[in-house]
Each structure stands twice: as C-alpha cells, then as structure tokens.
Scaffold this motif. Structure first.
Motif, PDB file in Angstrom:
ATOM      1  N   ALA A 228     -17.516  11.596 -13.081  1.00 43.09           N
ATOM      2  CA  ALA A 228     -16.764  11.723 -11.835  1.00 43.09           C
ATOM      3  C   ALA A 228     -15.636  10.692 -11.807  1.00 43.09           C
ATOM      4  CB  ALA A 228     -17.684  11.525 -10.638  1.00 43.09           C
ATOM      5  N   SER A 229     -14.519  11.091 -11.225  1.00 45.77           N
ATOM      6  CA  SER A 229     -13.348  10.223 -11.190  1.00 45.77           C
ATOM      7  C   SER A 229     -13.581   9.039 -10.259  1.00 45.77           C
ATOM      8  CB  SER A 229     -12.120  11.018 -10.738  1.00 45.77           C
ATOM      9  OG  SER A 229     -10.985  10.191 -10.680  1.00 45.77           O
ATOM     10  N   VAL A 230     -13.232   7.861 -10.750  1.00 44.33           N
ATOM     11  CA  VAL A 230     -13.329   6.638  -9.951  1.00 44.33           C
ATOM     12  C   VAL A 230     -11.956   6.213  -9.455  1.00 44.33           C
ATOM     13  CG1 VAL A 230     -13.981   4.192  -9.980  1.00 44.33           C
ATOM     14  CG2 VAL A 230     -15.370   5.886 -11.207  1.00 44.33           C
ATOM     15  N   ALA A 231     -10.950   6.315 -10.318  1.00 46.68           N
ATOM     16  CA  ALA A 231      -9.603   5.892  -9.950  1.00 46.68           C
ATOM     17  C   ALA A 231      -8.597   6.658 -10.789  1.00 46.68           C
ATOM     18  CB  ALA A 231      -9.422   4.383 -10.142  1.00 46.68           C
ATOM     19  N   ALA A 232      -7.400   6.830 -10.241  1.00 46.20           N
ATOM     20  CA  ALA A 232      -6.288   7.468 -10.946  1.00 46.20           C
ATOM     21  C   ALA A 232      -5.058   6.598 -10.769  1.00 46.20           C
ATOM     22  CB  ALA A 232      -6.043   8.874 -10.403  1.00 46.20           C
ATOM     23  N   LEU A 233      -4.457   6.197 -11.877  1.00 48.04           N
ATOM     24  CA  LEU A 233      -3.253   5.356 -11.870  1.00 48.04           C
ATOM     25  C   LEU A 233      -2.138   6.172 -12.513  1.00 48.04           C
ATOM     26  CD1 LEU A 233      -5.946   3.531 -12.713  1.00 48.04           C
ATOM     27  CD2 LEU A 233      -4.291   1.689 -12.560  1.00 48.04           C
ATOM     28  N   SER A 234      -1.122   6.523 -11.761  1.00 47.79           N
ATOM     29  CA  SER A 234      -0.037   7.351 -12.272  1.00 47.79           C
ATOM     30  C   SER A 234       1.251   6.541 -12.367  1.00 47.79           C
ATOM     31  CB  SER A 234       0.180   8.576 -11.377  1.00 47.79           C
ATOM     32  OG  SER A 234       0.509   8.193 -10.070  1.00 47.79           O
ATOM     33  N   GLU A 235       2.128   7.004 -13.270  1.00 52.55           N
ATOM     34  CA  GLU A 235       3.413   6.358 -13.506  1.00 52.55           C
ATOM     35  C   GLU A 235       3.219   4.879 -13.842  1.00 52.55           C
ATOM     36  OE1 GLU A 235       6.196   7.152 -10.357  1.00 52.55           O
ATOM     37  OE2 GLU A 235       5.454   9.196 -10.091  1.00 52.55           O
ATOM     38  N   CYS A 236       2.343   4.614 -14.799  1.00 53.60           N
ATOM     39  CA  CYS A 236       2.076   3.248 -15.237  1.00 53.60           C
ATOM     40  C   CYS A 236       3.061   2.884 -16.345  1.00 53.60           C
ATOM     41  CB  CYS A 236       0.646   3.122 -15.762  1.00 53.60           C
ATOM     42  SG  CYS A 236      -0.613   3.708 -14.617  1.00 53.60           S
TER      43      CYS A 236
END
Length: 457
Positions: free
Chosen positions: A43-51
């Motif tokens: 299951a997803s815990v965190a999503a970091l986009s445009e890193c």
C-alpha cells in the motif's frame, strides 16, 4: 534540490519498505523523477512528484551535518494565493502585440483569396472525378453506389461546400449539382504565382499540391492512416509558416511579460497541452531569461511524442514532460494545478469537447489563465489534414464535422465549460485564419455552466 509535491497517505506512521523511482529527465548535472514509497503490504505510504536532484561533489572530510540530507519543517500556504494583476490585462497585452504585427493586412487578405480560389479549383476537380457536371446526386446515393466511402463523406461534403462558395456547385431539395461552367482559376497558374510572390508559403503550397494529386483516389479508396509523427511539411505548417510564426510570437511575448511581472516568491506553473519539442524549448528558454522561478510541464497524449518532447527539453531546469491528455485526465499529473495552461493549436488537434475543457479549467489555480492559439476553419487545413483518419468528427452534422472553430465559437465553448471572461483576437498574417484565445478560471472554482456568460473579443 527541490520537491514539487509531497503527499502522505493515511494511516500515518507506517514503516516504508519499498521505493519506486520513475525518472522523467536525465541531464549531465541534474535529474528529475517521481518517487513512490510503499509499506510491507504494497500500500502507498507517500508520493513525491517532480523531485529534482543536482549532481554535487561529496567530500569525506566535512562534518556529518554537511554530508547528510536534513529534513526541516518549512511554512507552506494553506490555500492558493490570488492570481497576479497582470492576468487582468491579457486582452490589452495581446491587442498591443497585434497592432505591431498586423502591418500588411491587405497583402495577407489577397493571398488568402488566392488560396481559397486555388483550393476550390482542386476541390472541383476531385468532385468532378466522382460525379458528372449538371447531374443531380445526393451524398447517401454516392455512398450506396460505392463512389465514395462513408469515412470520406465528411471530406467530400466539405469539398462541395467550398465549391459552392464560388458558384460552381449548388444544393437543392433534389440534392447537389455540379456546374459545367464556372469561373474557377487554373490551379497551376495560381500555384506558380504564389510561389513566385510568397516563397515563404512553401509548406502551404506543397500540401496543396499533394492534396490535388491524392484527393480523387482518396475519396474512393478511403482516408489515409494517421502518421505516428508529423510529416515535415505538415510540421512546418503548424510550427514555422508565417501565420504560425506570428501566433508563436504573440504567445511567447505574452508569457515573457507575465513572467517578468511574476512574484519572485512563487514559481510560475505552466501546463502545455499537445506540446511540440522545438516550440516548447523556445518558450522555456524565453521564460528562463526573465529570471522568474519556473515549473513547466509539457504534455502530449501520444507516448512517443511525449518522449520526443522530453528529449528536447531535458536540459531545461524546471521543465518536465508527461504523457497526458485532458480527454482521459489520468493520474499522470496527480493533483497539480497551474497558473497558466497553454495550447498551441492543440484544442483543435486534440478535438477537446466540453468535458475536456472543463477538466482543463479544473487544472487551473483560482483566477488562472488559459492562453491558446487556434486555427480557424479554412480550406487549406481541410485539404492538408482532412485526408487523414481521425480528423473529421463523425458525430457532427454537415459543415460542423471539422474540428476547427472560429474564435467566437471557442469563446462560447470555454464559457460553457466554466471559464470566465473568454476573449479572442484574430491574427492576420497569412493565407489562413488563426485566433489567439484567452480565458480565466473563476476566483473560486465551480462546476461548468449551462448558460454561457458574456464573452469579449
């Protein structure tokens, strides 16, 4: 170096066991990508986009504080800040630019008339190869007899409407009739005249010549398959012909004026739909020269074209490319919103309807700006692009089958999609018409309206 957006999913406090990295750009000194973190169950815990990551030289001699990543709490806005005041002056800015560029309207109008007459002659020849002059016929009868195919019927009717404008065909209750006598000019003579007087119209003339050769057989045998990549002359027409070049300058100058007045403490977030690599790169380079902090997201619905765009802008800081379309609106952009949404002839080419326009409006920050340059209905584009499958809207009726619309029609559609104060401005720089469009998102986003508010032009 910088994170565009970080999302944490409840329940909080779970241990992260798996990380997934999707690279969106690799340069010589920097790279960008999206990171997803998962727990033991997947299951997803965190999503970091445009890193964004920058290459740095590490030294073992420094202190630990200088050699490890630190996490600090920083203030973040709880809501979108109001749109800058320059957005209120977009119509004025575009009108000022039009006054500078529309300096030879008379010559442009004359060439447009010559092109219309030449394309009408080509259309007459194509229709006359299917039906004899002075013989009544209907579209349904031609399809039933196999003279034309159902998929070519919208193109055939467009050719008839074009010939009708020059009194070389007429429609009555009994059907259509092609005139035996007419005043249409010789195609070769007009073609040579335009080539001699306006060699910069090489793309338009090449596409017309190709259409003249293909149309009769095309109507009988079927439309051409869409090309995976734009053909050179079609690409030149969209990107570098005099009309397209003038529209690009309008968009570029408007964006740079916005960027020059943009608040230094917040990035200018731009979403381009239907992006093209070369023009997108030039826009980003112009914006970079203003010094404004930039977060530019270029998108295209085709995966191969999106990859080409990514390659073209990979060296530009603050720029990313994604496969995305407002028609599908998948999760490629997450919950991102933008200050400016840009379209360079993409509203028409992507055939965006009411639902897609509403999704675009929802992608704008409150008070955000939609800025577009869109080709208006014209016979040149019908001959150049109407020969391909996917161009004609089969659910439309009659002359509305073309995806091209006039500026006023776009304004009405944008207003119905919930945009505020839409406006349009005609660009008179060549043999086919184009309008620059603008519209604003509401200060507080709301559902699309069923009745259009007042539009400006």
């Amino acid at each position: 170096w910088r994170f565009g957006r970080v999302r944490l999913m409840a329940p909080f406090g779970r241990a992260m066991r798996i990380a997934r990295l999707r690279l969106t750009r690799i340069g010589t000194r920097s790279a960008s990508g999206d990171i997803e973190l998962f727990d033991d169950s997947g299951a997803s815990v965190a999503a970091l986009s445009e890193c964004w990551f920058r290459r740095v030289e590490l030294s073992r001699s420094g202190s630990l504080d200088n050699r490890v990543l630190r996490v600090d709490l920083v203030a973040a806005p709880l809501y979108e800040t109001p749109a800058p005041g320059i957005f209120d002056r977009i119509g004025e800015i575009l009108a000022r630019q039009a006054d500078r560029t529309n300096t030879d309207a008379e010559k442009s109008s004359e060439r447009a008339l010559l092109f219309d007459a030449m394309t009408a002659s080509i259309a007459y020849r194509a229709v006359a190869a299917i039906v004899d002059p002075e013989v009544s016929f209907t579209m349904d009868a031609l399809v039933d007899a196999g003279a034309i195919l159902p998929e070519t019927a919208p193109l055939f009717e467009h050719l008839l409407r074009l010939v009708e404008r020059f009194d070389a065909a007429a429609e009555s209750e009994a059907g259509w009739r092609l005139a035996a006598n007419h005043d249409l000019p010789d195609v070769a003579a007009i073609w040579r005249l335009l080539l001699a007087e306006a060699p910069e119209l090489v793309a338009e003339l090449a596409l017309v010549a190709t259409a003249a050769e293909e149309l009769p057989a095309l109507l009988r045998d079927g439309l051409r398959q869409s090309e995976p990549a734009p053909l050179p002359m079609a690409e030149h027409l969209v990107q570098a012909s005099p009309v397209s070049a003038a529209a690009f300058e309008h968009i570029r100058e408007t964006l740079t004026e916005i960027a020059a007045a943009w608040p230094a403490e917040r990035p200018l977030r731009v979403l381009e739909i239907g992006a093209d690599g070369a023009m997108t790169r030039r826009l980003i380079e112009a914006l970079a020269q203003t010094g404004a902090p930039l977060a530019y997201c270029a998108t295209h619905p085709d995966a191969q074209q999106a990859a080409r765009v990514a390659g073209a802008i990979k060296s530009q800081a603050g720029a990313t490319a994604n496969r995305w379309s407002p028609v599908d609106d998948d999760d490629a952009l997450g919950n991102s919103c933008f200050d400016v949404i840009l379209s360079f002839q993409a509203l028409s080419r992507l055939q965006l309807g009411a639902d897609a326009l509403s999704r675009l409006r929802e992608r704008l920050a409150p008070g955000g700006l939609l800025l577009a340059a869109e080709t208006e209905p014209n016979p040149l584009w019908a001959l150049a692009f109407g020969r391909y499958r996917g161009w004609w809207r089969h659910e439309a009726n009659g002359g509305e089958a073309s995806p091209l619309r006039h500026g006023d029609a776009w304004c009405r559609d944008l207003a119905l999609a919930g945009f505020m104060t839409p406006g349009s401005l005609a660009i008179g720089a060549g043999p086919w018409p184009l309008s620059v469009l603008w519209a604003r998102a509401p200060a507080q986003q709301q559902p699309a309206n069923t009745l259009a508010p007042e539009v400006s032009s």
